[in-house]
Write an enzyme that holds these catalytic residues in place. Structure first.
Site, PDB file in Angstrom:
ATOM      1  N   ARG A 154      17.697  -0.710 -10.920  1.00 13.26           N
ATOM      2  CA  ARG A 154      16.625  -1.620 -10.482  1.00 13.26           C
ATOM      3  C   ARG A 154      17.225  -2.925  -9.964  1.00 13.26           C
ATOM      4  NH1 ARG A 154      14.766   0.667 -15.312  1.00 13.26           N
ATOM      5  NH2 ARG A 154      12.917   1.975 -15.062  1.00 13.26           N
ATOM      6  N   HIS A 198      12.945  -4.759 -18.458  1.00 12.80           N
ATOM      7  CA  HIS A 198      12.634  -3.433 -17.915  1.00 12.80           C
ATOM      8  C   HIS A 198      13.890  -2.865 -17.264  1.00 12.80           C
ATOM      9  CE1 HIS A 198      10.334  -0.188 -16.313  1.00 12.80           C
ATOM     10  NE2 HIS A 198      10.376  -0.584 -15.065  1.00 12.80           N
ATOM     11  N   ALA A 250       0.840  -1.208   0.000  1.00  9.19           N
ATOM     12  CA  ALA A 250       0.000   0.000   0.000  1.00  9.19           C
ATOM     13  C   ALA A 250       0.869   1.250   0.000  1.00  9.19           C
ATOM     14  CB  ALA A 250      -0.929  -0.016   1.220  1.00  9.19           C
ATOM     15  N   ASP A 270      -1.070  -4.523   3.070  1.00  8.01           N
ATOM     16  CA  ASP A 270       0.346  -4.282   3.424  1.00  8.01           C
ATOM     17  C   ASP A 270       0.703  -5.174   4.610  1.00  8.01           C
ATOM     18  OD1 ASP A 270       2.980  -2.839   3.910  1.00  8.01           O
ATOM     19  OD2 ASP A 270       2.131  -1.552   2.350  1.00  8.01           O
ATOM     20  N   ASN A 291      14.057  -7.591  -2.652  1.00  7.76           N
ATOM     21  CA  ASN A 291      12.719  -7.782  -3.231  1.00  7.76           C
ATOM     22  C   ASN A 291      12.398  -9.228  -3.577  1.00  7.76           C
ATOM     23  OD1 ASN A 291      12.156  -5.167  -2.784  1.00  7.76           O
ATOM     24  ND2 ASN A 291      12.202  -4.498  -4.928  1.00  7.76           N
ATOM     25  N   ARG A 297       5.929   6.338 -21.555  1.00 12.77           N
ATOM     26  CA  ARG A 297       6.961   7.392 -21.470  1.00 12.77           C
ATOM     27  C   ARG A 297       7.423   7.779 -22.879  1.00 12.77           C
ATOM     28  NH1 ARG A 297       9.953   4.697 -16.278  1.00 12.77           N
ATOM     29  NH2 ARG A 297       8.853   5.925 -14.712  1.00 12.77           N
ATOM     30  N   ARG A 331      13.690   2.237  -5.736  1.00 13.12           N
ATOM     31  CA  ARG A 331      15.063   2.743  -5.912  1.00 13.12           C
ATOM     32  C   ARG A 331      15.276   4.053  -5.169  1.00 13.12           C
ATOM     33  NH1 ARG A 331      16.856   3.216 -12.037  1.00 13.12           N
ATOM     34  NH2 ARG A 331      14.663   3.339 -12.641  1.00 13.12           N
ATOM     35  N   SER A 356       6.883  -5.030  -8.855  1.00 14.43           N
ATOM     36  CA  SER A 356       8.112  -4.872  -8.062  1.00 14.43           C
ATOM     37  C   SER A 356       9.352  -5.100  -8.943  1.00 14.43           C
ATOM     38  CB  SER A 356       8.126  -5.878  -6.909  1.00 14.43           C
ATOM     39  OG  SER A 356       6.866  -5.903  -6.256  1.00 14.43           O
ATOM     40  N   ASN A 357      10.409  -4.400  -8.628  1.00  7.15           N
ATOM     41  CA  ASN A 357      11.637  -4.475  -9.418  1.00  7.15           C
ATOM     42  C   ASN A 357      12.745  -5.258  -8.726  1.00  7.15           C
ATOM     43  OD1 ASN A 357      11.411  -3.085 -11.974  1.00  7.15           O
ATOM     44  ND2 ASN A 357      10.894  -1.266 -10.758  1.00  7.15           N
TER      45      ASN A 357
END
Ligand code: APR
Length: 316
Positions: free
Chosen positions: A91, A178, A11, A34, A98, A154, A85, A122-123
């Site tokens: 990342r 990514h 969250a 969360d 992670n 983007r 980050r 998530s990265n």
């Protein structure tokens, strides 16, 4: 007809923004989850968002919780749990922390929402999608990663700024992982059907390509943390395609085997998204440097997956 249900894990900035876009689009009931220490944050944001309903005019229930039982019967689960980050980080620097978080979240999804389609945010993205796949054991069509929708958005934004036209008219494509080695494809970029090469000089297109590739880093440098409005917007775009069975072709991290010679990894490709989750990977012809750039990007994804497998051999 019962409302669809979207659960958002985490969250924080991205998770709360996902809940906001999903509510605004009235996609269904929303659960914002969360860790127990942050249950107040999840609950507070859920109430705050619910109080936008009379103004923004959406009808849905929004629940803040730390109890995974609440994600039962979710159609879509969006995973945003994990650290973002900080300036100077890539990342990939997030992987050690992670992977543990995404693994534990995925175990809960497997138990409590076994029929859901999972969208990981998530990265480092491609490795976290792999982690979710291996942990849940879900079929590959029900595991996806959000990256391409954001990266393409983007790129489309920067192109539209240069031309001075509506972003709605810019259509673009992007492949690969990514990371900063993602592969935007100007050859497949058009503005209301007109190839972008007829509207902008090559060096300006190249500038937009470069800015899209490092667009996340540009924002981290400015804000001190990673972007959230657009990553969330991209995630909800995918959720909408799935919930409404729109069969949209969206760029996302999808499982590819023979496709693009990937050999069994999740990487960014255009795919059809509908009620079955990722229903088909679209393969396109690559020319010149494009396949080599794709191969390099995929090899980077494989290196990251190896880090996951070294940390957790059961995920190999
Ligand atoms: N279960 C549920 N939530 C968790 C867990 C867990 N096991 N571990 C961490 N979280 C929560 C945190 O408590 C925090 O509220 O995930 C949330 C992450 O929020 P932020 O710190 O605001 O990070 P955010 O900017 O949302 O980014 C989250 O998305 O785009 C990616 O790179 C980004 O990996 C990062 C992720």
């Amino acid at each position: 007809m019962a409302r669809a249900k979207i659960s958002v894990i985490g969250a924080g900035n991205v998770g709360a923004s996902c809940a906001m876009w999903a509510a605004e689009k009235e996609l269904g009931d929303i659960v914002l989850l969360d860790i127990p220490d942050k249950v107040g944050v999840a609950q507070g944001k859920a109430i705050d968002l619910a109080c936008c309903a009379p103004i923004e005019r959406f009808d849905c229930n929004i629940l803040g919780t730390a109890d995974y039982a609440d994600i039962a019967n979710s159609d879509v689960v969006i995973v945003t749990a994990g650290i973002p980050r900080k300036p100077g980080m890539s990342r990939d620097d997030l992987i050690q922390t992670n992977v543990k978080i995404v693994k534990s979240v995925s175990e809960q999804i497997k138990q409590h929402a076994p029929d859901s389609v999972v969208i990981v945010v998530s990265n480092p993205l491609d490795a976290m999608v792999y982690t979710a796949w291996k942990t849940t054991g879900f079929p590959t069509n029900r595991i996806l990663g959000q990256a391409g929708c954001l990266d393409v958005a983007r790129f489309r934004t920067f192109i539209a700024w240069k031309i001075g036209c509506s972003v709605e008219d810019v259509s673009a494509l992007l492949l690969g992982g990514h990371g900063d080695d993602m592969v935007p494809l100007p050859r497949y970029t058009s503005v209301h059907g007109v190839p972008v090469s007829q509207l902008l000089p090559n060096e300006v297109i190249e500038e937009c390509v470069k800015r899209a590739m490092v667009g996340g880093g540009e924002i981290v440098k400015l804000m001190g943390t990673s972007a959230y409005y657009a990553p969330a917007s991209g995630s909800v775009q995918m959720a909408e395609a799935i919930i409404k069975d729109k069969k949209r072709i969206l760029p996302c991290a999808a499982y590819c085997n023979a496709e693009y010679n990937v050999g069994g990894y999740f990487v960014g490709v255009p795919a059809i998204l509908g009620s079955g989750g990722m229903e088909k990977v679209i393969t396109i012809d690559l020319e010149g440097d494009e396949q080599k750039l794709m191969d390099d990007s995929v090899s980077h994804v494989k290196d990251l997956v190896k880090v996951v497998a070294d940390l957790f051999p059961e995920l190999a």
